[in-house]
Design a protein around this motif. Structure first.
Motif: not given
Length: 140
Positions: A96-100, A104-105, A107-115
């Motif tokens: 579960k930690r690996a999946e999370m 999270y990675t 999400f960060e990639d999508a967030l940096s693309e959105e930014r």
């Protein structure tokens, strides 16, 4: 007065002795043999009870050993099951930690693309904003 008849005294003595002999053979000897047999049976039963106590103590000791062995086996089995359950839980937690971490990675990639997209969108509209600000300032 009292006359003592030797014939009567002798016959009474003979009848008394015969009665004692008959009672001895028919009553007292069987009664005494029965009482001795009963005493012997009681002694034998008491010895058997003593032997039974020893057997009972041996059976109790054997039962206690079986119970203690079963308790040790149950404790070992319980520890084994607990260890297996902990290992399974830890592997699930790590998965579960690996999946999370992967989510999270992403999400960060999508967030940096959105930014980057928002920044480029704002930079594209900067000339319009400058023109609007210049128009407002010229009106003042």
């Amino acid at each position: 007065m009292l006359d003592i008849s030797p014939m009567l005294l002798g016959s009474t003595l003979i009848v008394f002795l015969v009665l004692i002999a008959v009672l001895n053979s028919l009553l007292y000897k069987p009664l005494f043999s029965y009482m001795e047999k009963r005493d012997a049976d009681i002694k034998k039963d008491l010895e058997q009870v003593g032997n039974n106590d020893a057997e009972i103590a041996a059976f109790h000791a054997k039962a206690e050993k079986i119970v203690s062995d079963a308790k040790l086996e149950a404790a070992a089995l319980r520890e084994k099951v607990i260890a297996e359950a902990k290992m399974a839980a830890n592997s699930k937690i790590e998965a579960k930690r690996a999946e999370m971490a992967q989510e999270y990675t992403k999400f960060e990639d999508a967030l940096s693309e959105e930014r980057a997209r928002l920044k480029s969108g704002l930079l594209a509209e900067v000339p319009a904003f400058q023109a609007a600000v210049s128009a407002k300032l010229s009106q003042i």
